[in-house]
Structure formats: structure tokens, C-alpha cells
Design an enzyme around this catalytic site. Structure first.
Site, PDB file in Angstrom:
ATOM      1  N   ASP A   1      -1.126  -7.735  73.090  1.00 31.65           N
ATOM      2  CA  ASP A   1      -0.707  -6.718  72.515  1.00 31.65           C
ATOM      3  C   ASP A   1      -0.846  -6.921  70.717  1.00 31.65           C
ATOM      4  OD1 ASP A   1      -0.358  -4.239  70.919  1.00 31.65           O
ATOM      5  OD2 ASP A   1       1.740  -3.995  72.236  1.00 31.65           O
TER       6      ASP A   1
ATOM      7  N   LYS B   1      -3.103   0.691  65.204  1.00 31.24           N
ATOM      8  CA  LYS B   1      -2.594   0.715  63.755  1.00 31.24           C
ATOM      9  C   LYS B   1      -3.859   0.648  62.585  1.00 31.24           C
ATOM     10  CE  LYS B   1       2.362  -0.016  64.389  1.00 31.24           C
ATOM     11  NZ  LYS B   1       2.869  -0.915  65.524  1.00 31.24           N
TER      12      LYS B   1
ATOM     13  N   PHE C   1       7.927  -5.346  71.762  1.00 35.12           N
ATOM     14  CA  PHE C   1       7.520  -3.932  71.484  1.00 35.12           C
ATOM     15  C   PHE C   1       6.227  -3.376  71.902  1.00 35.12           C
ATOM     16  CE2 PHE C   1       6.624  -0.117  69.174  1.00 35.12           C
ATOM     17  CZ  PHE C   1       7.503   0.809  69.529  1.00 35.12           C
TER      18      PHE C   1
HETATM   19  C1  LIG Z   1       3.334  -0.020  66.908  1.00 33.74           C
HETATM   20  C2  LIG Z   1       2.907  -0.869  68.022  1.00 33.74           C
HETATM   21  C3  LIG Z   1       2.708  -0.242  69.298  1.00 33.74           C
HETATM   22  C4  LIG Z   1       2.528   1.229  69.428  1.00 33.74           C
HETATM   23  O1  LIG Z   1       1.770   2.012  68.515  1.00 33.74           O
HETATM   24  P1  LIG Z   1       2.065   3.447  68.452  1.00 33.74           P
HETATM   25  O2  LIG Z   1       0.496   3.592  67.706  1.00 33.74           O
HETATM   26  O3  LIG Z   1       3.064   3.547  67.363  1.00 33.74           O
HETATM   27  O4  LIG Z   1       1.871   3.951  69.961  1.00 33.74           O
HETATM   28  C5  LIG Z   1       2.388  -0.970  70.359  1.00 33.74           C
HETATM   29  N1  LIG Z   1       2.550  -2.259  70.468  1.00 33.74           N
HETATM   30  C6  LIG Z   1       2.880  -2.973  68.951  1.00 33.74           C
HETATM   31  C7  LIG Z   1       2.900  -4.491  69.118  1.00 33.74           C
HETATM   32  C8  LIG Z   1       3.171  -2.370  67.986  1.00 33.74           C
HETATM   33  O5  LIG Z   1       3.620  -3.105  66.755  1.00 33.74           O
END
Ligand SMILES: *Cc1c(COP(=O)(O)O)cnc(C)c1O
Length: 388
Positions: A216, A245, A131
Site C-alpha cells: 500500500d 493521494k 493504515f
Molecule cells: C491515506 C491512506 C489510505 C486511505 O486513502 P483515502 O484516500 O483517504 O481513502 C490508505 N492507505 C494508506 C497507506 C494511506 O496513507
């Protein structure tokens, strides 16, 4: 349940659903309008690592709002510089540049653009169950079909390989690949931890092929997994690192960190009006200070180990597997997770799913020991006795 939730929701995408309304919080405490306290085991989605209203974040935001609320990134600002220096100071010396934005998906979007421009290649290899966000570029790297299908066609050039399978990655990467994009722990995809061997293989495949390697760490970043950054578990340093986050203690922020070499190869421009704004940077400084001062990485490791020991005793008839690293934990059930989440909410504990059958724990790293122990008790109880 609170009165305001009796009205249908006017928020786009909520399906008109009523839901719990929260009006204030502290460490892991969240209160509804009637004054009922809930314990956050994931309700703040990893952005609340420092709790829902950390006094240091609140003070930094209030002071910065009175001093300089907003400034365009075309101008220098000491708060932004101090934040960037502090962040880079926590990272290996190969990292030398940071692009600031406002969310995780923007941080990933920037990584994709930087890799395309720096390598001259548009291919991206990502992982199944990964994700990376919901804007079109990041969504193209995201795996789940329900998230992707209604918005197709997505960006061309993306492929997905089984996670933790080095030979599949090797086969997928070729001369058109500009970026290998991986989460060190897949969060939304069900809490799957990458092995160190896999990340080492990804590093060498990227090096041999001329692709850039991005981790990520939007969810795993900043002490969540028991290290400040999850890549520290393996020692594998990527070319690009995405953070968001919890990076600014709950204030919107995104960061794409690169080496100076990658920046030197970048052609074109990338920009965000709100990226690097003084408010978020002041919050970011406070958040990094709290994280280091309160040794939250060690705390995540200790509380996570405690939970893993406790959860490993859950009955096999109901639990397929418990996975995790630090305070990012997934309990894979043998049936749908939704009723279990409702049962926990009724007991005053708010957890979140990761897919249809995984109960995900993503509590604030500052959660009190009592709340954590009681939360694990409540989980054991609903799992052992069934959700209905
Ligand atoms: C939550 C998340 C995103 C997206 O972040 P947003 O601030 O909701 O756009 C991208 N990559 C990972 C691994 C995430 O957990």
C-alpha cells in the site's frame, strides 16, 4: 483565526469544532481569509506533494474540463490511455494492468477483491499499526482499535502481525491467506520504515504460500520517500500496488496496479463510475511529468536527509525517536503531540500527528528551501522550549 471559523462547523464528524480556514495556496504556502500565510508541513495530508495549486496541474485540469469533463470507463479515451502508459512506464515490467478509482481506500478495496478472486482465498494478513483506509474492507486491514470498534463486525478473515517481524508473518500466513498487505513505510501508524530484509521475507513467504503480496503506497508513492515508489529502496516488487493521494497532483484518484498474470486469474467484475475519468487522468499525466522533470524523488531524499540530521540533535528528554524516509518523517515525543501542533500553528506552521505522540512531517515535495529550514527551526524551538 478567521471569522468563518467562529461559526460551529456543519460538517459531519467535525464535532462542531472550529478550525483554521484556508482559502488559497501555492507551493508550501497556505493562506487564511485574513491573508495570513502558513507553511504546509503536512496539512495537505500527502495529497499535496506538488503543492496546493501547481500551475501545470491547474492548466491540465482547465484544458481537460473544456475538452471532455467526464466519460464512462466503458469507452476508450486517449487521455486515460496516456496516463496509464506513463504510470506503467515508471514501474517494473511485471506490472501490466491498472484499475483506476478515486481514493486510497478504494484502491485497497480493489486489491482485496482482486486477491480474493485471483487466489480463491479470503484471508488477509496485515500489520499492526497499519493504515489502509476506512471503507469496511480496507478498515478491516487497518489496525487502530478506535477506528475499527464502532463499526464492528468487520470483514472476517483479517489478521494483524507485528511489523518488521518476519517470523511472525511466516507463522500467520497459511493456506487460507490470499493477500499479505503492507505499507513499505507505515504513515498514519507513526512513521515506521520497513527493513529491506522484512520486505524480502514477505515476498518469499507470499511465493511459498501462494498468497499475493500487496504494498500500500497510497502515502509513500510517487517520490515521497526519495524514490518514485518506496519499494525501490528494497528492490522487492509486489504483485499488487495501491496508489492515490498525490498521484494526480491533488485531484482525487486511486490506482490498483497488478501484473497481467494476476488479472488473468481474476474472476468477476469490479467497476467505478468516476474511476479513470479524463479530468483525473489529465491531472495524473501532468503530475507524473512534473515529478520526473523536477526530480522530486531526489529532492525528497536530499531535503529529508537534511531534516533527519537536524532533528537528530533534538534533546532526548523530549524526543524518543526520529524516524523517516525522504519527506515522510515522524518525531516521536515523550508526551502528547497535540499542544506541539497548536504551538506550531501559532507560529504559522501546519504539521499533523500520526497517533497520539508522533509529530508527522509530510510537506509538499516542492516546498521552498527557506520554508523547510524555517519549519525545522520552528519545530526545534517548540520542542526545546516546550509547547505551553
Ligand atoms: C491515506 C491512506 C489510505 C486511505 O486513502 P483515502 O484516500 O483517504 O481513502 C490508505 N492507505 C494508506 C497507506 C494511506 O496513507
Amino acid at each position: 483565526m478567521s471569522d468563518s471559523t467562529a461559526r460551529p462547523s456543519i460538517e459531519f464528524g467535525s464535532g462542531g469544532a472550529r478550525r483554521l480556514t484556508i482559502v488559497r495556496g501555492d507551493k508550501a504556502g497556505l493562506w487564511d481569509e485574513q491573508g495570513r500565510r502558513y507553511v504546509d508541513l503536512g496539512a495537505t495530508h500527502g495529497a499535496g506533494s506538488l503543492g496546493a495549486a501547481h500551475p501545470d496541474i491547474a492548466a491540465a485540469v482547465a484544458e481537460q474540463a473544456r475538452t471532455l469533463l467526464y466519460l464512462g470507463s466503458g469507452y476508450g479515451n486517449p487521455v486515460r490511455t496516456a496516463f496509464l502508459e506513463k504510470l506503467l512506464g515508471l514501474l517494473p515490467p511485471s506490472f501490466g494492468r491498472v484499475f483506476l478509482s478515486n481514493s486510497g481506500t478504494e484502491a485497497v478495496e480493489a486489491a482485496i477483491k482482486i486477491a480474493r478472486s485471483a487466489t480463491g482465498r479470503s484471508g488477509v494478513v496485515a500489520a499492526m499499526r497499519g493504515f489502509h483506509g476506512r471503507t469496511l474492507g480496507a478498515l478491516s486491514a487497518t489496525w487502530r482499535r478506535e477506528l475499527r470498534e464502532p463499526f464492528e463486525p468487520l470483514v472476517p478473515g483479517f489478521s494483524h502481525v507485528p511489523f518488521n517481524d518476519a517470523s511472525a508473518l511466516e507463522r500467520a500466513v497459511d493456506g487460507s491467506t490470499g493477500l499479505i498487505l503492507l505499507e513499505p513505510v507505515q504513515g498514519e501508524g507513526g512513521v515506521h520504515v520497513a527493513t529491506s530484509e522484512y520486505l524480502r521475507a514477505a515476498r518469499s513467504i507470499a511465493d511459498r504460500s501462494g498468497a499475493l503480496l500487496a504494498f500500500d503506497e497510497v502515502q509513500t508513492g510517487i517520490a515521497r520517500t526519495g524514490r518514485l515508489f518506496a519499494f525501490e529502496h528494497s528492490g522487492v516488487v509486489p504483485d499488487l500496488l495501491t496508489l492515490a493521494k498525490s498521484l494526480a497532483g491533488g485531484v482525487p484518484i486511486g490506482a490498483t496496479v497488478t501484473s497481467t498474470e494476476v488479472e488473468a486469474r481474476f474472476r468477476g467484475t469490479h467497476h467505478s463510475t468516476f474511476g479513470g475519468n479524463p479530468l483525473a487522468c489529465a491531472a495524473g499525466i501532468a503530475a507524473l511529468d512534473v515529478t520526473v522533470r523536477e526530480r522530486l524523488a531526489e529532492r525528497a531524499e536530499r531535503l529529508g536527509a537534511l531534516a533527519m540530521a537536524r532533528l537528530s540533535e533534538l534533546p532526548e528528554e523530549r524526543v524518543r525517536e526520529v524516524r523517516g524516509q525522504g519527506l515522510l518523517i515522524g518525531i516521536e515525543l515523550r508526551e502528547k503531540v497535540a499542544p506541539y501542533l497548536r504551538a506550531l500553528e501559532a507560529k504559522g506552521y501546519l504539521a499533523i500527528p500520526a497517533g497520539a505522540t508522533v509529530l508527522r512531517l509530510l510537506p509538499p515535495l516542492v516546498i521552498g528551501e527557506d520554508d523547510w529550514h524555517n519549519g525545522l527551526d520552528a519545530i526545534a524551538e517548540v520542542i526545546v522550549h516546550g509547547a505551553r
